[in-house]
Design an enzyme around this catalytic site. Structure first.
Site, mmCIF file in Angstrom:
data_model
loop_
_atom_site.group_PDB
_atom_site.id
_atom_site.type_symbol
_atom_site.label_atom_id
_atom_site.label_comp_id
_atom_site.label_asym_id
_atom_site.label_seq_id
_atom_site.Cartn_x
_atom_site.Cartn_y
_atom_site.Cartn_z
ATOM 1 N N LYS A 173 2.561 -17.834 1.952
ATOM 2 C CA LYS A 173 3.427 -17.314 0.885
ATOM 3 C C LYS A 173 3.944 -15.950 1.328
ATOM 4 O O LYS A 173 3.214 -14.971 1.318
ATOM 5 C CB LYS A 173 2.685 -17.150 -0.438
ATOM 6 C CG LYS A 173 3.676 -16.844 -1.567
ATOM 7 C CD LYS A 173 3.128 -15.970 -2.673
ATOM 8 C CE LYS A 173 3.168 -14.503 -2.371
ATOM 9 N NZ LYS A 173 4.494 -13.886 -2.243
ATOM 10 N N GLU A 248 -6.164 -7.001 4.833
ATOM 11 C CA GLU A 248 -5.621 -5.817 5.498
ATOM 12 C C GLU A 248 -4.842 -5.071 4.431
ATOM 13 O O GLU A 248 -3.785 -5.520 4.001
ATOM 14 C CB GLU A 248 -4.749 -6.257 6.678
ATOM 15 C CG GLU A 248 -4.617 -5.194 7.733
ATOM 16 C CD GLU A 248 -3.374 -4.382 7.520
ATOM 17 O OE1 GLU A 248 -3.494 -3.303 6.885
ATOM 18 O OE2 GLU A 248 -2.307 -4.821 7.968
ATOM 19 N N CYS A 282 1.592 0.374 7.030
ATOM 20 C CA CYS A 282 0.259 0.701 6.505
ATOM 21 C C CYS A 282 -0.484 1.655 7.436
ATOM 22 O O CYS A 282 -1.441 2.287 7.008
ATOM 23 C CB CYS A 282 -0.537 -0.565 6.241
ATOM 24 S SG CYS A 282 -0.497 -1.681 7.620
ATOM 25 N N GLU A 383 -1.036 6.871 -0.766
ATOM 26 C CA GLU A 383 -0.125 6.407 0.273
ATOM 27 C C GLU A 383 1.318 6.625 -0.207
ATOM 28 O O GLU A 383 1.694 6.137 -1.272
ATOM 29 C CB GLU A 383 -0.409 4.912 0.473
ATOM 30 C CG GLU A 383 0.115 4.333 1.746
ATOM 31 C CD GLU A 383 -0.301 2.868 1.923
ATOM 32 O OE1 GLU A 383 -0.696 2.206 0.941
ATOM 33 O OE2 GLU A 383 -0.226 2.391 3.066
#
Ligand code: ADP
Length: 480
Positions: A173, A248, A282, A383
């Protein structure tokens, strides 16, 4: 030519409801395509196709599977330009970066193809002479993947390559922002000889499809790359079926510049790692910690380097920084900058999103440099996912390491130094899965990629990734 249907059991089909959703170009808001808005029923059909294909696929040889993966990688490399243009349209990154991602993505197929041949077992000396002990490594079975929009091809191939090489089947997906790259890859996979049901792609409702992945007993592993919040949600949901997860998640990378660093290398590494994909990676550094002795010089050189960057639509030659993915991303980055300035940081360049020309969206966040950052600011804890360099001064090594580790995240960390003893001390002290020493670009298919703490569990890449897609079976054999 663009594939806009889902792939289930080797057949290209719309969603069972017939619904679609729009894929937008983040640089212009033009509708690039409409793709199926699949849901639970579409996911279940795909899982069942993957389950039917599983026994036959696992019984093929690793060499056979490797040959298909190599063909697939070769066709990606031959069609780099077409795939890169499609990626830039749906994701926004500069074409040069999109081309680089296609090569990187293909390298996961090539690496996994060969690792699949090395799923060695073991024979262990038994405690009694009338037995033998064998350890086998076998494919887990049906697997599922949920992938993000920032690397629309590579985040799929780093899961799909090892799964297929090990003898697993998969349902993917992709992110709703970037399904076209996934569907294009699936087309190439079919052409390369991936049999019906071995790879299935379902676009659509994340919550419904994710729930189907975790509730269906056939799915043995779900590999997810995305935010920590969604990762935690998936962990909670997996409690009933105990589906194995490979995660992750988010990062909050420190980038430490010691007083003995090669500043040219540090600036080049900072620019490469921070501004790739407009800061939407990331492993992007989020906290620049710079020793006070080199602080002013580092900032002056960063200011010059930022001035060399060019914002614009990714398809334009010479552009280094494309648009952010959507308005929410722009609002978050702007909020981090405003918060830092309100708390006393000094804005040296950038600071807001612009519309570079008529017909473009106002999502082009200018490369931004902030000095005087401290631990009270949002960008020191969250972040940012944008092209913002926030610099904080430190005075000694222990302080820098303590600040670097003072976060729930643990994906990537970077530091620059020429002192060999310090390389070992700091590399060992950093609580991060990936450490770049004088290296701003550590990602490669042949090394283990993954995080500690809130950045996830499991590793992708290297020989370690095969552990995610295999079961260890112990066979105790009595000789009679
Ligand atoms: P980002 O903030 O980078 O978009 P997300 O974690 O929201 O990261 O998205 C990463 C992937 O997770 C995408 O494919 C997205 O569709 C999917 N996703 C988002 N919410 C859910 C959910 N509740 N269940 C399963 N998948 C989800």
């Amino acid at each position: 030519m663009m594939q806009t249907l889902n792939l289930v059991d080797g057949v290209w089909i719309p969603a069972q409801t017939g619904e679609t959703f729009d894929v937008l170009d983040p640089a212009t808001d033009e509708v690039v395509a409409r793709v199926p808005n699949g849901g639970r029923a579409d996911a279940v059909a795909a899982i069942e196709a993957a389950a039917r294909a599983q026994p036959r696929w696992r019984s093929t040889t690793a060499d056979h599977r490797a040959a298909i993966l190599w063909r697939l990688a070769a066709s990606m490399r031959t069609q780099t330009d077409r795939l890169a243009r499609l990626m830039t349209r749906e994701q926004g990154k500069p074409l040069a970066e999109a081309r680089g991602e296609i090569a990187y993505a293909a390298s996961f197929f090539e690496w996994a193809a060969e690792e699949g041949k090395r799923l060695h077992g073991e024979v262990i000396p038994a405690p009694t002479s009338d037995k033998r002990i064998m350890v086998l490594r076998q494919p887990v079975g049906v697997t599922a993947a949920i992938t993000p929009w920032n690397f629309p091809a590579a985040m799929i191939t780093r899961k799909l390559g090892p799964a297929l090489a090990a003898g697993c089947t998969m349902v993917v997906k992709p992110a709703e922002q970037t399904p076209l790259s996934a569907l294009a890859l699936a087309e190439l996979a079919v052409d390369a000889g991936v049999p019906p049901g071995v790879l299935n792609v379902v676009t659509g409702d994340p919550e419904a499809i994710g729930a189907a992945f975790l509730e269906h007993p056939a799915v043995r592993v779900l590999s997810f790359t995305g935010s920590t919040e969604v990762g935690q949600h998936l962990v909670a949901r997996s409690a009933q079926t105990l589906t194995r997860l490979s995660l992750e998640l988010g990062g909050h990378a420190p980038f430490i510049v010691f007083d003995d660093a090669d500043l040219d290398a540090a600036v080049a590494g900072a620019i490469a790692s921070k501004f790739r994909n407009a800061g939407q990676t990331c492993i992007s550094p989020n906290r620049f910690l710079v020793h006070h002795a080199v602080h002013d010089e580092f900032c002056a050189r960063m200011l010059e380097a930022c001035a060399m960057l060019r914002s614009g639509p990714g398809c334009e030659e010479g552009v280094t920084t494309g648009p952010l993915i959507d308005d929410a991303a722009v609002a978050k980055v702007k909020a981090h900058v405003d918060d830092a300035v309100a708390r006393g940081a000094v804005l040296r360049c950038g600071g807001e999103a612009v519309r570079p020309a008529a017909g473009l969206t106002p999502r082009f966040f200018a490369p931004t440099l902030l000095e005087g950052v401290d631990g009270s600011m949002r960008l020191s804890h969250e972040e940012t996912f944008g092209p913002v360099v926030g610099v904080r001064e430190f005075s000694d090594e222990a302080e820098a390491v303590a600040i670097a580790n003072d976060t729930p995240y643990g994906l990537a960390a970077y530091f620059y130094t020429r002192d060999h003893a310090r390389v070992w001390r700091v590399a060992e002290a950093l609580e991060y899965g990936i450490v770049g020493v004088n290296d701003g670009a550590p990602s490669t298919a042949r090394a283990p990629f993954g995080g500690m703490k809130h950045s996830g569990m499991g590793r992708e890449g290297g020989r370690w990734v095969m552990d995610e897609y295999t079961e260890i079976k112990y066979v105790s054999w009595g000789l009679g």
